[in-house]
Design a protein around this motif. Structure first.
Motif, PDB file in Angstrom:
ATOM      1  N   PHE A   1     -10.183 -23.825 -32.473  1.00  0.00           N
ATOM      2  CA  PHE A   1      -9.668 -22.594 -31.858  1.00  0.00           C
ATOM      3  C   PHE A   1     -10.345 -22.305 -30.515  1.00  0.00           C
ATOM      4  O   PHE A   1      -9.770 -21.657 -29.653  1.00  0.00           O
ATOM      5  CB  PHE A   1      -9.863 -21.404 -32.808  1.00  0.00           C
ATOM      6  CG  PHE A   1      -8.942 -21.424 -33.993  1.00  0.00           C
ATOM      7  CD1 PHE A   1      -7.681 -20.856 -33.920  1.00  0.00           C
ATOM      8  CD2 PHE A   1      -9.323 -22.032 -35.176  1.00  0.00           C
ATOM      9  CE1 PHE A   1      -6.810 -20.881 -35.001  1.00  0.00           C
ATOM     10  CE2 PHE A   1      -8.470 -22.068 -36.272  1.00  0.00           C
ATOM     11  CZ  PHE A   1      -7.206 -21.492 -36.185  1.00  0.00           C
TER      12      PHE A   1
ATOM     13  N   VAL B   1      -8.945 -25.480 -27.501  1.00  0.00           N
ATOM     14  CA  VAL B   1      -7.560 -25.794 -27.099  1.00  0.00           C
ATOM     15  C   VAL B   1      -7.251 -25.493 -25.628  1.00  0.00           C
ATOM     16  O   VAL B   1      -6.757 -26.371 -24.907  1.00  0.00           O
ATOM     17  CB  VAL B   1      -6.533 -25.081 -28.008  1.00  0.00           C
ATOM     18  CG1 VAL B   1      -5.121 -25.334 -27.505  1.00  0.00           C
ATOM     19  CG2 VAL B   1      -6.655 -25.590 -29.424  1.00  0.00           C
ATOM     20  N   PRO B   2      -7.513 -24.293 -25.111  1.00  0.00           N
ATOM     21  CA  PRO B   2      -7.153 -24.035 -23.707  1.00  0.00           C
ATOM     22  C   PRO B   2      -7.882 -24.966 -22.739  1.00  0.00           C
ATOM     23  O   PRO B   2      -7.289 -25.429 -21.759  1.00  0.00           O
ATOM     24  CB  PRO B   2      -7.576 -22.577 -23.497  1.00  0.00           C
ATOM     25  CG  PRO B   2      -7.615 -21.985 -24.864  1.00  0.00           C
ATOM     26  CD  PRO B   2      -8.071 -23.091 -25.751  1.00  0.00           C
TER      27      PRO B   2
ATOM     28  N   LEU C   1       0.130 -17.449 -24.424  1.00  0.00           N
ATOM     29  CA  LEU C   1       0.158 -18.359 -25.569  1.00  0.00           C
ATOM     30  C   LEU C   1       0.403 -19.802 -25.145  1.00  0.00           C
ATOM     31  O   LEU C   1       0.123 -20.729 -25.911  1.00  0.00           O
ATOM     32  CB  LEU C   1       1.228 -17.918 -26.575  1.00  0.00           C
ATOM     33  CG  LEU C   1       0.911 -16.652 -27.385  1.00  0.00           C
ATOM     34  CD1 LEU C   1       2.058 -16.330 -28.329  1.00  0.00           C
ATOM     35  CD2 LEU C   1      -0.394 -16.828 -28.173  1.00  0.00           C
TER      36      LEU C   1
ATOM     37  N   TYR D   1      -2.294 -22.303 -25.506  1.00  0.00           N
ATOM     38  CA  TYR D   1      -2.601 -22.852 -26.838  1.00  0.00           C
ATOM     39  C   TYR D   1      -1.591 -23.913 -27.268  1.00  0.00           C
ATOM     40  O   TYR D   1      -1.468 -24.207 -28.452  1.00  0.00           O
ATOM     41  CB  TYR D   1      -2.699 -21.724 -27.865  1.00  0.00           C
ATOM     42  CG  TYR D   1      -4.069 -21.090 -27.852  1.00  0.00           C
ATOM     43  CD1 TYR D   1      -5.055 -21.507 -28.733  1.00  0.00           C
ATOM     44  CD2 TYR D   1      -4.391 -20.123 -26.912  1.00  0.00           C
ATOM     45  CE1 TYR D   1      -6.332 -20.965 -28.703  1.00  0.00           C
ATOM     46  CE2 TYR D   1      -5.663 -19.578 -26.861  1.00  0.00           C
ATOM     47  CZ  TYR D   1      -6.625 -20.002 -27.761  1.00  0.00           C
ATOM     48  OH  TYR D   1      -7.897 -19.470 -27.704  1.00  0.00           O
TER      49      TYR D   1
ATOM     50  N   MET E   1      -2.130 -26.635 -30.298  1.00  0.00           N
ATOM     51  CA  MET E   1      -3.134 -26.066 -31.197  1.00  0.00           C
ATOM     52  C   MET E   1      -3.165 -26.802 -32.538  1.00  0.00           C
ATOM     53  O   MET E   1      -4.228 -27.158 -33.046  1.00  0.00           O
ATOM     54  CB  MET E   1      -2.825 -24.575 -31.421  1.00  0.00           C
ATOM     55  CG  MET E   1      -3.713 -23.872 -32.435  1.00  0.00           C
ATOM     56  SD  MET E   1      -5.417 -23.681 -31.902  1.00  0.00           S
ATOM     57  CE  MET E   1      -6.285 -24.383 -33.306  1.00  0.00           C
TER      58      MET E   1
ATOM     59  N   GLN F   1       0.056 -32.109 -25.182  1.00  0.00           N
ATOM     60  CA  GLN F   1      -0.508 -31.293 -24.110  1.00  0.00           C
ATOM     61  C   GLN F   1      -0.187 -31.847 -22.722  1.00  0.00           C
ATOM     62  O   GLN F   1      -0.231 -31.107 -21.743  1.00  0.00           O
ATOM     63  CB  GLN F   1      -2.018 -31.171 -24.283  1.00  0.00           C
ATOM     64  CG  GLN F   1      -2.427 -30.359 -25.505  1.00  0.00           C
ATOM     65  CD  GLN F   1      -3.910 -30.078 -25.566  1.00  0.00           C
ATOM     66  OE1 GLN F   1      -4.732 -30.927 -25.214  1.00  0.00           O
ATOM     67  NE2 GLN F   1      -4.265 -28.889 -26.014  1.00  0.00           N
TER      68      GLN F   1
END
Length: 296
Positions: free
Chosen positions: A121, A124-125, A157, A160, A163, A227
């Protein structure tokens, strides 16, 4: 060292993990760039490790091997700190639930997987921005430009994206890493010297890094594909959910494609895992001595 020493405070565990993470990424980052390039390449053929290095340097310059370094540097401190703090928290929790006083092999695996899920968590970014910058076709001016464009096109969002794939990647890597470390340490001869203890930590961490990488590379390939592709409104992405994406890559590119980037990844994460554990233990020992009894 006495087995009765008091566990280090959370802030100290956090600091030791941060120091270890930054040390590891500064040492091995170019391998991560090459790994990402190999994973983003579709098709059944791809350049090997040496060929990828040569192509990047020849066509884009040596500095390209460090493109996207800022997001991982910003990420590594909270990521590594979260990893070890979460591992400590979940370890205590599961030992209490199981009624065990010491860590067992099964508890190590469950603890590692839980710590990996927690860690995902946080990362991710940062991983998303890094992947977008590492892509050969990237035209972003820098990390902030990536963030601005993602937020403008997909909202907050959008940071993410991937994720679910990231969660699986970290669950399996941490489970393999921490689970095997426990077993390897149990098999290694005991040592009374600090240098011997550091060597044991490096060796067990390297083996753990190799095993974790062998288990999680297919999930890392999927994460990079998810991604690395910008979302187009109204169009369902080819790579969206982890396990269907694994099946798609297997079907279209063959089983070897699920291990694209394995060599640079394992060259980074096997010794990197050793460096990580070595620096964590070394930093923790320094903090223990600074804090004095009852932490020594």
């Amino acid at each position: 060292m006495s087995g009765e020493r008091k566990p280090l405070p959370f802030a100290v565990t956090f600091a030791a993990g941060a120091i270890a993470g930054i040390s590891e990424i500064l040492t091995f980052y170019p391998l991560d760039v090459v790994k990402t390039r190999m994973q983003l390449a579709t098709g059944k053929t791809s350049m090997g490790l040496v060929g990828s290095f040569q192509t990047i340097i020849r066509e884009e310059g040596f500095g390209r091997l460090y493109r996207g370094l800022v997001p991982p540097l910003l990420m590594e401190a909270p990521k590594r700190a979260t990893k070890f703090a979460a591992n400590d928290f979940w370890g205590k929790t599961f030992k209490k639930m199981a009624g065990e006083d010491t860590m067992t092999q099964n508890l190590s695996i469950v603890t590692g997987c839980s710590a990996g899920a927690t860690e995902s968590f946080v990362v991710v970014p940062f991983e998303l921005v890094k992947i977008r910058l590492q892509d050969k076709s990237s035209t972003f001016a820098g990390p902030l430009d990536v963030v601005r464009q993602i937020v403008r096109n997909n909202g907050l969002l959008g940071l993410y994206a991937g994720m679910e794939a990231t969660l699986w990647r970290h669950v399996w890597w941490n489970g393999g890493y921490f689970g095997s470390i426990h077993q390897v340490k149990a098999l290694m001869p005991k040592t009374e010297s600090q240098s011997g203890e550091l060597f044991n930590n490096f060796l067990s961490g390297s083996i753990g890094g190799f095993i974790g990488t062998a288990i999680n590379t297919p999930f890392d390939v999927v994460k990079s594909r998810i991604q690395g592709t910008a979302k187009v409104p109204g169009v369902t992405p080819k790579y969206n959910w982890t396990y269907p994406a694994l099946a798609t890559i297997f079907r279209e590119e063959g089983p070897a494609a699920l291990y694209k980037g394995f060599v640079p990844k394992v060259l980074r994460l096997a010794p990197g895992g050793g460096v990580l554990l070595l620096v964590v233990e070394f930093a923790s020992d320094v903090f223990r001595k600074a804090l004095g009894p009852p932490y020594i």
